[in-house]
Design an enzyme around this catalytic site. Structure first.
Site, PDB file in Angstrom:
ATOM      1  CD  GLU A 101     -67.014  33.166  20.346  1.00 41.03           C
ATOM      2  OE1 GLU A 101     -67.913  32.428  20.765  1.00 41.03           O
ATOM      3  OE2 GLU A 101     -66.062  32.780  19.664  1.00 41.03           O
ATOM      4  CG  ASP A 102     -65.351  33.548  24.351  1.00 42.33           C
ATOM      5  OD1 ASP A 102     -66.498  33.738  23.918  1.00 42.33           O
ATOM      6  OD2 ASP A 102     -64.728  32.482  24.196  1.00 42.33           O
TER       7      ASP A 102
END
Length: 709
Positions: free
Chosen positions: A76-77
Site C-alpha cells: 500500500e505505502d
C-alpha cells in the site's frame, strides 16, 4: 525502544530458529521498503509493523502471520508489488499481506462506502485464510494505541469504526484481550472526559476495597484447598466501556456496579470445574437464575466457562467464572489459540472447534456478501450479525442451534438452510403449531413446515433479527421483483404493440437491438423491467419499435384501443391494489402506472385517477382473471344505535361469514348513534354482498354503505 532482537528473544519461547530468521528477514525487508517514511508521531514507520508483530507474538501466532505483520503496509505505502513479495517470501505470505492491505487505488465518493468496500475485500481474503483478520485486528489495535497524533474529529471517526466493526469481530472470534483494549481505547477517543472520570473512580474504588477483595479471594482459595481441588483464584476487573454501558443502560450508579466482586477460578480439567462449582455453592448461597453453563453449550465464538453469582458476606454479590487453562486461553485469544496449539504440535479439540466455527461464520459472511445489494447494505447485515445475546434451541433430531435473542422461527429456518427459509410456511414449537413470527426461547424444540411453492414475504423483514435471514429475504424479494417486473413489462409492451398490429415476435430483425443501444440498455429484460416498474411508458416504446422515422411514429395507431390486461389477486409483486377505493373481484377496474411500483389497480370510477383517465400511457383498462386467489380489503361504514356488546356481536357475525376484520374504528355521532368504520378482508363482491345482507339483519343497524374513496 522495542527492537527486532527483543521480538526474536520472545519468539524463541515457542518458534524454532529457522522460522525466527524468516520473521527477521521480513522485518529488514520492510525496514528497507519504508526507509525515509515516518508516522504522524515522528517515529520511523517501521516501528508500526514491528509493534503489530509484537501483539501477534503475545498471542503465539505462527511465523507467517508475523511476517505478514511486518510487511502488511509495503504494497500500500511503498513501490513493492505483490509479485515481488511472492518471489521473496512465497505465495502464502504474499496472500496474507494482500488481504490486509487497504483499497487505496479506488476513489470513493464517501468514506462509509470506502470502508464498506474495504471490509468486503477483507472478507474475501478471510475466506482464503482466517489469519488475515487476526493480523488486521493487531494492526488496528496498534493504530488505536497511537491515536494521539491525530485531529480530534479523525480520532472519533476511527474510534467509531473500530467499535462498530473491529471490536465486534474480535468478540465474534473470541479474541477477548484485543476486544477489551479496542473498546476502552475507542471509548477514550470518543468520550475522553467520561473515560477519565470513570478511570479515576475505578482506581479509587479499587484502593478502598482492596482488603475486601483479598479476603474473598483467600476464602475461595481456602475452600478449594480444603476440598482438595486444584485451582487458582484471580480477581476479575471490569473494563471502562463495560462500566459506562451498564451505568447508562441499567441506570445504575458507579458505586452499585463496583459493589459486585468478580473472580475467575482456573483449574485443570472439565470435571474439576463442576466439582469447584459445587464447592463454591456450598460456601456461599447462589443467586437463583444466575447460573450459566457455557461448557456444555459453548458460545458461537468458542468461549467456554461456568458462570455463577453468589451472595457473599453481608449480601455482597460475587460473580465467579470457572474454567480450565485451555478455556482461559480460548477466552483471551479465541481463534488465535488454534495456532498457539498448532505451534505446540498439540491437537486440542477446543481450539480446532473454534477455528471451524470461525470458518463457518466467514462462509456465512460470504453468502451475505453475494446477496447484499451494495457494500453499505452488507456492512449493515454484518453489524446486525455481531454481538447478539444468544439463545439455544433444538432441532427435531436434538441438534443445538444458536440464535440471537429475539430470533423467530424464520431466523431458525434460514440458519438451518437458505432453501428451508425460502420455502417455510409454518412451524411447530415444542410440537405445537405456532406463528412464524413467534420469538423463540432457550430450550425449545423447533420444527419447520415447508411447501414447494412457498416464497418469502415482505412482512418477514419486520420481525427477523439474524443477518442471514434478513439478507436472504431481501435478496429473494429483489430477484422476485425483477422477475415480476420483467414479466409485467413484456405483457404491457405486447398489449401496446397490439394497437399497431404488431407483436414482439414479429418485429423486423435488428429493431429491438437498435432501440436497446439507443436507450443504453444491456438487454431486453432491462427494457421490460423498466416498463414493468413504470420507469418507461409501454405505449411510447411500442411506437418507437414499430416506426423508425419520427413522422411515421407521430401517426395514430391502426386501432385506438387494446384489450384489457387480465389480473388475479396473486399476480405479482408489481401489481398492488389502491387503498383509496379498495377494488374487489367483480368491480370494473383500471390500472395506473406508478413509477417504481408498477400497476396500481383502482375501481374504474375512482376519483383519484380522474386526472390521468384520458392518458393511455398512464391509465388503461384491466379485467379480472377467471382464476382469482386471496382476500381483498374493502371499507364499510355503518350507522348504528349505540348499545353494549355491539362490537362483539359484529365480529362474531363477520367471522361466521368466513371473513376477517382487519381494522375497526368507532366514533360517536351523539348519545344515541355511533358510526363504525370497518376494513374487511373478503374474496369478491358476492362474498361482500352476503356479509352486508347479514349485517342488515342486525337490530339497530340503520344504514350500511361501501366506502368508495
Amino acid at each position: 525502544m522495542f527492537t527486532i532482537d527483543d521480538l526474536a528473544d520472545r519468539l524463541g519461547g515457542y518458534l524454532p530458529a529457522d522460522e525466527i530468521c524468516q520473521v527477521k528477514r521480513a522485518f529488514y525487508y520492510a525496514e528497507q521498503a519504508h526507509d525515509g517514511q515516518r508516522r504522524r508521531s515522528g517515529e520511523p514507520y517501521v516501528t508500526h509493523p514491528l509493534a503489530v508483530a509484537n501483539i501477534l507474538a503475545n498471542m503465539h501466532m505462527d511465523y507467517q502471520s508475523l511476517m505478514a505483520a511486518m510487511l502488511h503496509d509495503v504494497i500500500e505505502d511503498t513501490g513493492v508489488s505483490k509479485e515481488a513479495l511472492i518471489k521473496q517470501f512465497g505465495n502464502e505470505v504474499a496472500e496474507l499481506v494482500d488481504g490486509v492491505s487497504k483499497l487505496t487505488q479506488i476513489t470513493f465518493e464517501d468514506k462509509a462506502v470506502a470502508q464498506a468496500e474495504n471490509f468486503q475485500k477483507m472478507v474475501l481474503a478471510m475466506s482464503r485464510d482466517i489469519r488475515v483478520i487476526i493480523v488486521k485486528l493487531a494492526d488496528r489495535l496498534h493504530n488505536m494505541r497511537t491515536l494521539g497524533a491525530l485531529r480530534p474529529d479523525k480520532k472519533r471517526r476511527i474510534a467509531r469504526e473500530t467499535l462498530e466493526i473491529y471490536a465486534r469481530i474480535a468478540s465474534r472470534l473470541g479474541i477477548n484481550t484485543i476486544r477489551v483494549e479496542l473498546e476502552d481505547l475507542s471509548f477514550q477517543a470518543i468520550h475522553p472526559m467520561r473515560a477519565e472520570r470513570i478511570q479515576r473512580a475505578v482506581v479509587k474504588a479499587r484502593g478502598n476495597r482492596r482488603s475486601m477483595v483479598r479476603h474473598v479471594q483467600s476464602t475461595l482459595q481456602k475452600c478449594l484447598d480444603d476440598e482438595g481441588l486444584p485451582g487458582t483464584v484471580i480477581g476479575r476487573q471490569k473494563h471502562l466501556l463495560s462500566i459506562y454501558h451498564k451505568m447508562r443502560d441499567q441506570r445504575k450508579s458507579f458505586s452499585e456496579l463496583m459493589d459486585v466482586f468478580g473472580f475467575r477460578i482456573i483449574t485443570d480439567r472439565v470435571d474439576t470445574c463442576y466439582r469447584i462449582l459445587g464447592a463454591v455453592h456450598n460456601l456461599y448461597k447462589p443467586v437463583p437464575g444466575r447460573f450459566k453453563d457455557y461448557i456444555a453449550i459453548p458460545k458461537a465464538n468458542g468461549y467456554q466457562s461456568l458462570h455463577t453469582t453468589l451472595f457473599g458476606m453481608n449480601g455482597i454479590p460475587i460473580e465467579v467464572q470457572i474454567r480450565t487453562r485451555e478455556m482461559e486461553a480460548m477466552a483471551n485469544n479465541g481463534i488465535a489459540a488454534h495456532w498457539l496449539y498448532k505451534a505446540g504440535q498439540t491437537d486440542r479439540p477446543i481450539a480446532m472447534g473454534s477455528h471451524a466455527r470461525a470458518r463457518e461464520w466467514v462462509r456465512g459472511l460470504l453468502e451475505m456478501q453475494r446477496h447484499a445489494g451494495n457494500p453499505l447494505e452488507f456492512i449493515e447485515h454484518v453489524k446486525n450479525d455481531l454481538f447478539p445475546d444468544d439463545i439455544y434451541v433444538f432441532t427435531p433430531k436434538g441438534d443445538i442451534m444458536e440464535l440471537p435473542h429475539g430470533a423467530t422461527a424464520v431466523d431458525f429456518a434460514y440458519t438451518v438452510h437458505t432453501d428451508i427459509g425460502n420455502s417455510c410456511i409454518a412451524c411447530r414449537i415444542d410440537r405445537h403449531l405456532a406463528s412464524l413470527s413467534t420469538p423463540l426461547e432457550s430450550g425449545q424444540t423447533v420444527e419447520i413446515i415447508t411447501a414447494p411453492g412457498a416464497r418469502p414475504s415482505l412482512g418477514w423483514l419486520s420481525f427477523v433479527v439474524t443477518a442471514k435471514a434478513r439478507s436472504a429475504v431481501r435478496h429473494y424479494l429483489k430477484h422476485q421483483q425483477r422477475s415480476d417486473s420483467v414479466q409485467l413489462g413484456r405483457r404491457l409492451l405486447n398489449k401496446s404493440l397490439d394497437a399497431f398490429d404488431a407483436r414482439l415476435e414479429t418485429l423486423p430483425e435488428g429493431r429491438m437491438e437498435a432501440l436497446l443501444e439507443e436507450m443504453a440498455l444491456d438487454g431486453e429484460d432491462d427494457l421490460f423491467d423498466a416498463i414493468g416498474l413504470g420507469n418507461k411508458v409501454a405505449y411510447s416504446v411500442a411506437r418507437r419499435l414499430v416506426f423508425t422515422d419520427t413522422a411515421a411514429a407521430a401517426e395514430e395507431p391502426t386501432s385506438n384501443t387494446t384489450g384489457p390486461i387480465a389480473i388475479s389477486g396473486a399476480d405479482s409483486m408489481m401489481i398492488s391494489f389502491a387503498r383509496c377505493c379498495h377494488p374487489l373481484p367483480g368491480d370494473p377496474i383500471a390500472g395506473h402506472m406508478s413509477v417504481g411500483k408498477g400497476i396500481v389497480v383502482h375501481r374504474s370510477d375512482c376519483r383519484n385517477i380522474d386526472d390521468c383517465r384520458s392518458d393511455p400511457e398512464k391509465c388503461f383498462p384491466l379485467e379480472w382473471s377467471n382464476t382469482i386467489e386471496g382476500d381483498f380489503p374493502v371499507a364499510l361504514r355503518l350507522e348504528i344505535e349505540t348499545r353494549r356488546g355491539l362490537v362483539a356481536e359484529l365480529a362474531s357475525l363477520v367471522t361466521d361469514a368466513e371473513a376477517n376484520i382487519e381494522r375497526i374504528g368507532i366514533e360517536e355521532r351523539d348519545a344515541r348513534l355511533s358510526i363504525i368504520n370497518l376494513i374487511l378482508a373478503v374474496k369478491d363482491r358476492i362474498h361482500l354482498a352476503r356479509i352486508i345482507k347479514r349485517i342488515r339483519n342486525l337490530h339497530h343497524v340503520s344504514k350500511i354503505t361501501r366506502v368508495k374513496n
